[in-house]
Structure formats: structure tokens, C-alpha cells
Scaffold this motif. Structure first.
Motif, PDB file in Angstrom:
ATOM      1  N   GLU A 103      35.142  47.357  43.907  1.00 10.26           N
ATOM      2  CA  GLU A 103      35.999  48.088  42.874  1.00 10.26           C
ATOM      3  C   GLU A 103      35.754  47.581  41.356  1.00 10.26           C
ATOM      4  OE1 GLU A 103      39.807  48.041  45.882  1.00 10.26           O
ATOM      5  OE2 GLU A 103      39.516  46.590  44.385  1.00 10.26           O
ATOM      6  N   LEU A 104      34.957  46.424  41.203  1.00 12.17           N
ATOM      7  CA  LEU A 104      34.594  45.856  39.852  1.00 12.17           C
ATOM      8  C   LEU A 104      33.437  46.317  39.289  1.00 12.17           C
ATOM      9  CD1 LEU A 104      34.891  42.219  41.296  1.00 12.17           C
ATOM     10  CD2 LEU A 104      36.393  42.896  39.589  1.00 12.17           C
ATOM     11  N   PRO A 105      33.581  46.712  38.038  1.00 10.15           N
ATOM     12  CA  PRO A 105      32.498  47.146  37.138  1.00 10.15           C
ATOM     13  C   PRO A 105      31.421  45.908  37.207  1.00 10.15           C
ATOM     14  CG  PRO A 105      34.438  46.973  35.691  1.00 10.15           C
ATOM     15  CD  PRO A 105      34.863  46.791  37.255  1.00 10.15           C
ATOM     16  N   LEU A 106      30.102  46.458  37.054  1.00 13.68           N
ATOM     17  CA  LEU A 106      29.104  45.397  36.991  1.00 13.68           C
ATOM     18  C   LEU A 106      29.068  44.852  35.451  1.00 13.68           C
ATOM     19  CD1 LEU A 106      26.288  46.639  39.390  1.00 13.68           C
ATOM     20  CD2 LEU A 106      28.149  45.301  39.669  1.00 13.68           C
ATOM     21  N   GLY A 107      28.656  43.681  35.439  1.00 11.75           N
ATOM     22  CA  GLY A 107      28.315  43.235  33.712  1.00 11.75           C
ATOM     23  C   GLY A 107      29.431  43.556  32.772  1.00 11.75           C
ATOM     24  N   SER A 108      30.568  43.545  33.016  1.00  9.99           N
ATOM     25  CA  SER A 108      31.559  43.679  32.175  1.00  9.99           C
ATOM     26  C   SER A 108      32.502  42.592  31.981  1.00  9.99           C
ATOM     27  CB  SER A 108      32.133  45.113  32.350  1.00  9.99           C
ATOM     28  OG  SER A 108      33.013  44.895  33.685  1.00  9.99           O
ATOM     29  N   GLY A 109      31.848  41.395  32.583  1.00 13.99           N
ATOM     30  CA  GLY A 109      33.083  40.263  32.269  1.00 13.99           C
ATOM     31  C   GLY A 109      34.090  40.033  33.344  1.00 13.99           C
ATOM     32  N   LEU A 110      34.199  40.903  34.214  1.00 16.61           N
ATOM     33  CA  LEU A 110      35.213  40.676  35.281  1.00 16.61           C
ATOM     34  C   LEU A 110      34.458  40.040  36.409  1.00 16.61           C
ATOM     35  CD1 LEU A 110      37.040  44.082  35.322  1.00 16.61           C
ATOM     36  CD2 LEU A 110      37.477  42.127  33.904  1.00 16.61           C
ATOM     37  N   GLY A 111      33.552  39.329  36.487  1.00 17.50           N
ATOM     38  CA  GLY A 111      33.053  38.158  37.424  1.00 17.50           C
ATOM     39  C   GLY A 111      32.624  38.852  38.612  1.00 17.50           C
ATOM     40  N   SER A 112      31.904  40.309  38.617  1.00 16.89           N
ATOM     41  CA  SER A 112      31.619  40.795  39.447  1.00 16.89           C
ATOM     42  C   SER A 112      30.438  40.037  40.413  1.00 16.89           C
ATOM     43  CB  SER A 112      30.871  42.309  39.142  1.00 16.89           C
ATOM     44  OG  SER A 112      29.864  42.125  38.157  1.00 16.89           O
ATOM     45  N   SER A 113      29.756  39.345  39.701  1.00 22.96           N
ATOM     46  CA  SER A 113      28.460  38.417  40.572  1.00 22.96           C
ATOM     47  C   SER A 113      28.949  37.543  41.214  1.00 22.96           C
ATOM     48  CB  SER A 113      27.654  38.071  39.477  1.00 22.96           C
ATOM     49  OG  SER A 113      27.815  37.133  38.783  1.00 22.96           O
ATOM     50  N   ALA A 114      30.175  36.833  40.691  1.00 26.72           N
ATOM     51  CA  ALA A 114      30.861  35.948  41.576  1.00 26.72           C
ATOM     52  C   ALA A 114      31.433  36.281  42.997  1.00 26.72           C
ATOM     53  CB  ALA A 114      31.901  35.071  40.549  1.00 26.72           C
ATOM     54  N   ALA A 115      32.246  37.525  42.668  1.00 29.32           N
ATOM     55  CA  ALA A 115      33.018  38.036  43.698  1.00 29.32           C
ATOM     56  C   ALA A 115      32.010  38.584  44.843  1.00 29.32           C
ATOM     57  CB  ALA A 115      33.642  39.420  43.177  1.00 29.32           C
ATOM     58  N   ALA A 147      34.800  40.340  54.356  1.00 29.55           N
ATOM     59  CA  ALA A 147      35.326  39.423  53.424  1.00 29.55           C
ATOM     60  C   ALA A 147      35.376  39.946  52.129  1.00 29.55           C
ATOM     61  CB  ALA A 147      34.586  38.196  53.390  1.00 29.55           C
ATOM     62  N   ARG A 148      36.546  39.661  51.651  1.00 26.78           N
ATOM     63  CA  ARG A 148      36.676  40.138  50.185  1.00 26.78           C
ATOM     64  C   ARG A 148      36.947  38.984  49.253  1.00 26.78           C
ATOM     65  NH1 ARG A 148      42.426  43.795  50.026  1.00 26.78           N
ATOM     66  NH2 ARG A 148      43.642  41.849  49.720  1.00 26.78           N
ATOM     67  N   ALA A 149      36.435  39.257  48.156  1.00 27.24           N
ATOM     68  CA  ALA A 149      36.774  38.347  46.829  1.00 27.24           C
ATOM     69  C   ALA A 149      37.292  38.954  45.599  1.00 27.24           C
ATOM     70  CB  ALA A 149      35.420  37.492  46.912  1.00 27.24           C
ATOM     71  N   PRO A 150      38.164  38.369  44.816  1.00 29.33           N
ATOM     72  CA  PRO A 150      38.488  39.224  43.845  1.00 29.33           C
ATOM     73  C   PRO A 150      37.862  38.808  42.542  1.00 29.33           C
ATOM     74  CG  PRO A 150      40.027  37.326  44.229  1.00 29.33           C
ATOM     75  CD  PRO A 150      38.959  37.421  45.237  1.00 29.33           C
ATOM     76  N   ASN A 208      33.251  31.732  40.186  1.00 35.76           N
ATOM     77  CA  ASN A 208      33.204  31.372  41.625  1.00 35.76           C
ATOM     78  C   ASN A 208      34.708  30.809  42.206  1.00 35.76           C
ATOM     79  OD1 ASN A 208      31.249  29.788  40.345  1.00 35.76           O
ATOM     80  ND2 ASN A 208      31.935  28.615  42.163  1.00 35.76           N
ATOM     81  N   THR A 209      35.020  30.017  41.215  1.00 35.20           N
ATOM     82  CA  THR A 209      36.229  29.159  41.677  1.00 35.20           C
ATOM     83  C   THR A 209      37.577  29.953  41.793  1.00 35.20           C
ATOM     84  OG1 THR A 209      35.034  27.226  40.675  1.00 35.20           O
ATOM     85  CG2 THR A 209      37.421  27.148  41.289  1.00 35.20           C
ATOM     86  N   VAL A 210      37.788  30.964  40.611  1.00 34.92           N
ATOM     87  CA  VAL A 210      38.860  31.864  40.726  1.00 34.92           C
ATOM     88  C   VAL A 210      38.760  32.882  41.883  1.00 34.92           C
ATOM     89  CG1 VAL A 210      39.849  33.798  39.354  1.00 34.92           C
ATOM     90  CG2 VAL A 210      38.912  31.651  38.072  1.00 34.92           C
ATOM     91  N   SER A 211      37.510  33.246  42.070  1.00 33.64           N
ATOM     92  CA  SER A 211      37.201  34.176  43.074  1.00 33.64           C
ATOM     93  C   SER A 211      37.754  33.494  44.430  1.00 33.64           C
ATOM     94  CB  SER A 211      35.753  35.055  43.125  1.00 33.64           C
ATOM     95  OG  SER A 211      35.659  35.962  44.187  1.00 33.64           O
ATOM     96  N   THR A 212      37.091  32.499  44.572  1.00 32.60           N
ATOM     97  CA  THR A 212      37.282  31.753  45.879  1.00 32.60           C
ATOM     98  C   THR A 212      38.802  31.440  46.033  1.00 32.60           C
ATOM     99  OG1 THR A 212      35.315  30.806  45.845  1.00 32.60           O
ATOM    100  CG2 THR A 212      36.709  29.723  47.464  1.00 32.60           C
ATOM    101  N   TYR A 213      39.520  30.712  45.281  1.00 37.42           N
ATOM    102  CA  TYR A 213      41.002  30.117  45.334  1.00 37.42           C
ATOM    103  C   TYR A 213      42.032  31.024  44.672  1.00 37.42           C
ATOM    104  CZ  TYR A 213      38.831  25.598  46.086  1.00 37.42           C
ATOM    105  OH  TYR A 213      38.042  24.856  46.509  1.00 37.42           O
ATOM    106  N   GLY A 214      41.787  32.235  43.950  1.00 37.65           N
ATOM    107  CA  GLY A 214      42.629  33.013  43.527  1.00 37.65           C
ATOM    108  C   GLY A 214      43.406  32.363  42.413  1.00 37.65           C
ATOM    109  N   SER A 215      44.755  32.856  42.354  1.00 38.91           N
ATOM    110  CA  SER A 215      45.601  32.387  41.268  1.00 38.91           C
ATOM    111  C   SER A 215      44.930  32.016  39.837  1.00 38.91           C
ATOM    112  CB  SER A 215      46.168  31.055  41.867  1.00 38.91           C
ATOM    113  OG  SER A 215      47.394  30.675  41.156  1.00 38.91           O
ATOM    114  N   MET A 216      45.302  31.093  39.369  1.00 31.84           N
ATOM    115  CA  MET A 216      44.820  30.782  38.065  1.00 31.84           C
ATOM    116  C   MET A 216      43.989  29.472  37.916  1.00 31.84           C
ATOM    117  SD  MET A 216      47.758  32.363  35.866  1.00 31.84           S
ATOM    118  CE  MET A 216      48.310  34.025  36.168  1.00 31.84           C
TER     119      MET A 216
END
Lengths: 385, 385
Positions: B136-148, B5-8, B203-211
Motif C-alpha cells: 500500500e506504500l507509494p515507492l520512493g516517496s519517503g514512506l519507507g517502502s524499501s524497508a517495509a 508477513a506484513r510490515a508498515p 527498518n527499525t520502525v517497520s520492524t518494531y512499529g510504534s515510534m
């Protein structure tokens, strides 16, 4: 006899651009001066000549008094009632200026020379004089050099004409308190020749000194109770003030809701700033706390100016450089280049100031350390006889 | 059998910080993924072991299934009703994590490992598995790596458990549309273990994508009609999100009038942005015009963030660098370092993008070109038998 008058430049502490959209702004005098020395030629000078020297620019203009009188004599009104130069008269003045062959590179000065001719004719009424101007203010960089020019000339001419009461026995510079209204009005007439529709802020600050809070055309003098020192950095990047003002207005049309809030934020900052500056030393806050508040308001105002889109690469370079030393800066005036203010806390060491200046000057900028909110126009007599 | 499974990740397009004070904000998915591969061990593997590999970090953890079951068996509820990990259970999990001797430098990962253990126990209920995570997400830089991380793990575990209906005959990635609500809830439970009180946006953005447009805890999915490409620059400057959020609140206490206006301005920008993104291609505006509007709103938002005091020297460096190429940037997330977004217009030449990246990377930053507003969580089956 020689009369010298000096008049300070101005900075905008808060509210530039937003003031066009109804927000409050705060301006203050800066202790960089333009000085006008007016001398009655000695009786040995046979020719009746009006001479104007712009010493920093190595320019000298001269007109026969008779020529000026013939051209402008029909236009001038009473000294006590400053009047605008009529459009017709402006044309006549333009021909007097053209006759001087101003170098192409300095043609922008023509309007200043025109302002001089109107003030001279109206106040001194065709007496031969030598006028010499020197200035510490960079031209066209938003520090109010043209207003300081008009105030200094008007003050010297009014003093020489005897139209204002100045205690000639006094030594050194003195302020002609009672006559400031008249002086300010004449200077404004000069500013109108140079700028078309000036706000009147620059000449008022240069005349009265201290600080001014202004909003929608109404000006209030405020008395600062806080010693303020700033580094003024001239980026030397020329800009088009009209285009910058228009750019903000266009952005306000495209994004009205956001921009109204931005202008409201600036209004709040200017009001808070003017209260802070007027609060006296024995109020709750120490000077250091007041300086921190001032720094925060300054940083906020700069962010809002960036939001309006009037910053510039050169301004950002000054911001980056000073922030390395934990100093807060903001653009002052139109932005898009011009001058940047950096707050210098009273306890900041001179060594650090020197380092900051060295680093900024290595970028090609020009720095001035300036006291803010000091005296306005002052006059000094020199009996040469 | 193996399930991947992949999540953005996510970015904040507008409204960070102001959202804490009631303004609207807009977040979007970014096509940088965290992938979780979950494999049932082959029958030849005698030991009943749960293995978790964090491949990018070269870390591997393993627990006997019996040990996990003994510790957590009494706490787990039904799969269909995601439940929070009770405080008591968190302590038990902590002891399972401690037992793994995570290197001191990577101790921050402990909360992620805890989240994994809760999700694994709750969803897969003590079946031996091998889980491998790459990102591919850097950790702890605000890109939501933990949610993904939480979304990818939850999606893979739910698929493997048979709790969600996924067409296993399908090739490649597929979206488990119907089951997204359940997935999002489980991922949120993981996020709570990592962050304490997450907003649920990541987590909502990572789950549903889009905006997603969000304000005061209410989230609305929005469908972008505008292809968006951005350069995401990781300044690699770590920051303290809590301190930054507190700093803005303190500034709002010191200067309430100004800051309320600033938050209102941000609210207007976020609302305008979400309308702009949703407007369809055949509306009045061309794509280029829409990009220009987006750039202007982005520049305005950045100015307001500077006004809030959450910028940083590294962020300013990215701004200065990209503005030389006439590209507009803003910080995303907490600020004070972290990541910076730079809009890449569709017609921008690849050569220029390469130049910008080279210049940014020469400053020690890390750049990603990212598509914005794409798909959310996806699942893929691999029959290894």
C-alpha cells in the motif's frame, strides 16, 4: 513662501518580531515618500487659520490660530528641546480634533491629526499656515507611513521656522544634514502621539535614510554599498500588530528552548545581512553573488517567521507567485497580512517584473517597485512671492 | 504451506535533515503495509524454481534454484548472524538480476530484487518458493517502502525457515516479539543493498512499529500514549534526496551561525514532541490540548524546514490547501516533493476530511488516511495442505 519636505517610508529587511526578544534587526528606507507642503498664506487671506489637507484622503481640517494658541499655548516648550506632549495636553488636542468631525471610517487618522497639532504648535508657534500632505505610502501596512508623516511635517515646519539652517539658494531637494538630530527627535514626539510607545526605528530610518541595524533599543546607522531594488506588495490584509507580537511571545513561553534558538538564528541572519550590505563592490563577491546570498538569508528569515506563526494565507500567495519566477520573498513588519518584499536582482528583465506584478495585482494586491536604502528627509524651498 | 508477513511504512514526525547535523528526530510507523506471501510450491511443481512477483507493478521474476545456489552458495553465512552481502557477491547478484530483463522504466527496482536474492539465499538457503509482494506504500516517496519490503520478506522467510519461534496454531496476524532483533538485522542487510548507507531508522520502525527517537546513530523506541491520525499526501513529485541533503549542508557552510541555531531549534522540537507523545492520557493535558501542542510543533518544524530550503511548490500547495481548513501540515522525509503530513484531530468531522482529500486529489495528489505509531512486523500462517 512655500517649504516642501519629503520623507521616505521604511521596510524591515530582517529581524522583525525576533527583535522584541533581543535579536538584531535591519531596517532600510524605501523610496516611497510622504510630502508635506507648508505655505504661509498670502496677506490677502484675512482670517488667521491653520489648515491641514490630507490630499490622498480628500480630507481637510482648519482651526483658527487663536483657538489652537488658547488651547496649547501653555504647553509648548523650546523648539531646540523636543518635548513630549503631556497627557493633559493630549486631552485638549483631542477636543480640537473632535471638533473636526472626522468620518467614522477614517477615525484612525485622528491620532495623526493630533500629532500634527502638537508639532505645529511646538515648532511654528501659532503662525497661520496651509499644510498639504500627499503620500505614496499605503497607510497601516507596515511601511512606516506615520513616521514619514511626522518627519515630513517636522522638517517642513522646522525649515519654515528658521530653526534649521538650510541653504535657500539651492535648487531642488536638499538634505539638512546638521539638523537631522533635532528633526528626528521632533518626529519621534509625533510618533509617540500616534503609537504610544514606538521603537523610534521608523522615524530614524525616515529621517536619516539608508539602513539601520538595531537591537535592544540601540540603533546604528549603516551605509549600504549594494544597490537594492525590491517589489513591495501590499496584500491589503489588515492585521493586529499587538496580537501578532503577543502570539510570538506566547509561543516562546510554551516552547522556550526551540524559540530561543529561532531568535538566535534570526540574530545571526540580521548580522550577516548587515555585513553583506556594507561590503563594498570590489570585495571578493560580485553583485550577483551578493544578491544570491541576500536571497538565501531572506528565504531563511521567512522560514523562521513562519516558524513563529506570523505568516498568513495572503503572504503565502505572494510567496508562491513570486517563487514561480524564481524570486525570493519575505513578509516585512508584523506579518499576518501587510506587505511582502520580493528581491529584484539587478539583471532581472523588466518583462518578468511586469509579469509578476500583473499576476500579483490579479490577486487583488497592490505592487510598488522600490529602491531600498536611499536618502532620508529632504527639504525644498519655493519662493512664491 | 504459506506464510504471510506484513510490515508498515514510516513517517518522520520531526527532525528530518537536522538529524544529519546532530539534532534529534522522531519517526513513527504508519499503518500502510507491504505484504510478502511466501509459499512452498506444491509437490506437483516439477521444476525447482524461485519466483518473485511484484504484484502492484505486474512484474514477475524466476530463477532456477540451482542457478542461485551455484552463484551465491559460497557467500552465505549462518541465519542467526546476519551478514552483509560482500561486494563480490553483489556483482554476482547483479548478473542474476540482469538476466531478468527489468523494463528500463522500472530499473530502480533492480536493487530491491538484489536485496531479495541476498535475503532469500541467506535465510531460506535454496528451497524452491513462490514469493508475492503487494504494497500500500507509494515507492520512493519517503514512506519507507524499501524497508517495509525488506522487513516483510525477511519476516516471511525467517518464519518459513523455522528460524523464529512463531505459534502456528494462532489465527490472524501475530507479532514475533522475541525474534525482532534478528528480523531487524536481516532487513537492515537488505536495506544496505538498496541504499548503500541507510540510517537503519526505516527498518527499525517497520520492524518494531510504534515510534523511535534517534540522534547521531542511537535509536530509542518510544511508546506513544496518544492516538494519532494523519492525512498523508503524496505529491508524486520525485526528488533527489542526496542533492537535498547536500543543499542543507552547503547552506550550513555558508551560514554556520544561523544554521546551527536552526538545527538546535529542531532538536528542541523533536525532544518536546517525544515527551508530548509519551505523556499519558491522565496527565495534565487533555487530548485536544496535546493535539494543539503537536500542531504548533509541527508548524514550527515546517517553518524551519523552509528555512533550510527543502520545501517545494507542491508541498506549499498542500500547506495552503490544508490551512484553509485550519489543519497543520509539514513535509516528511527529504522534502523537495515527496509526502506531506497533515494532522487530523480526533474530533475532526469526516465530512471535512473528505473535502480536504477531494481538494488535494483535484491537484493531482494522492491521499491516504493513516494511523500513526501502530504495530510493526506481523506474521500469519496459512496451511494450504
Amino acid at each position: 513662501m512655500e517649504v516642501k519636505a519629503r520623507a521616505p517610508g521604511k521596510i524591515i529587511l530582517a529581524g522583525e518580531h525576533a527583535v522584541v526578544h533581543g535579536s538584531t534587526a535591519v531596517a532600510a528606507s524605501v523610496n516611497l515618500y510622504t510630502t508635506a507642503s507648508v505655505r504661509l498664506p498670502s496677506s490677502s487671506d484675512k482670517d488667521d487659520i491653520v489648515k491641514l489637507q490630507l490630499k490622498d484622503l480628500a480630507l481637510e481640517f482648519a482651526w483658527p490660530v487663536s483657538r489652537i494658541k488658547e488651547a496649547l499655548g501653555g504647553f509648548v516648550g523650546p523648539i531646540s528641546t523636543p518635548t513630549s506632549c503631556p497627557a493633559e495636553c493630549l486631552k485638549t488636542i483631542a477636543s480640537l480634533v473632535e471638533y473636526q468631525n472626522i468620518p467614522e471610517a477614517k477615525i484612525k487618522l485622528a491620532s495623526g491629526v493630533s500629532a500634527f497639532l502638537w508639532l505645529y504648535s511646538s515648532i511654528l508657534r501659532f503662525v497661520p499656515v496651509d499644510v498639504a500632505i500627499t503620500s505614496e505610502l499605503p497607510l497601516g501596512s507596515g511601511l512606516g507611513s506615520s513616521a514619514a508623516f511626522c518627519v515630513a511635517i517636522s522638517a517642513a515646519l522646522l525649515a519654515l521656522s528658521g530653526s534649521v539652517n538650510v541653504d535657500q539658494g539651492h535648487c531642488g531637494w536638499m538634505v539638512c544634514e546638521d539638523e537631522l538630530v533635532l528633526l528626528n527627535k521632533w518626529a519621534f514626539e509625533g510618533e509617540k502621539i500616534i503609537h504610544g510607545k514606538p521603537s523610534g526605528i521608523d522615524n530614524t530610518v525616515s529621517t536619516y535614510g539608508s539602513m539601520i541595524k538595531f537591537r535592544s533599543g540601540s540603533l546604528d546607522l549603516i551605509k549600504s554599498n549594494m544597490p537594492l531594488k525590491m517589489l513591495v506588495t501590499n496584500t491589503k490584509v489588515g492585521r493586529n500588530t499587538k496580537a501578532l507580537v503577543a502570539g510570538v511571545s506566547e509561543r516562546a513561553i510554551r516552547h522556550p528552548d526551540a524559540m530561543i534558538s529561532v531568535f538566535n538564528a534570526v540574530d545571526s541572519i540580521s548580522k550577516e545581512l548587515s555585513i553583506l550590505l556594507q561590503s563594498s563592490a570590489h570585495d571578493d563577491m560580485s553583485l550577483t553573488e551578493k544578491e544570491e546570498q541576500l536571497a538565501e538569508l531572506t528565504e531563511m528569515n521567512q522560514g523562521l517567521l513562519q516558524c513563529m506563526g506570523v505568516s498568513h494565507g495572503s503572504i503565502e500567495t505572494v510567496l508562491r507567485t513570486t517563487s514561480k519566477y524564481e524570486l525570493v520573498s519575505k513578509l516585512t513588519g508584523a506579518g499576518g497580512g501587510g506587505c511582502v518584499l520580493t528581491l529584484l536582482p539587478n539583471l532581472l528583465s523588466g518583462t518578468i517584473v511586469d509579469e509578476v506584478i500583473a499576476e500579483l495585482e490579479s490577486c487583488g494586491f497592490e505592487c510598488f517597485i522600490a529602491g531600498i536604502g536611499g536618502k532620508g528627509a529632504e527639504i525644498s524651498f519655493n519662493d512664491l512671492a
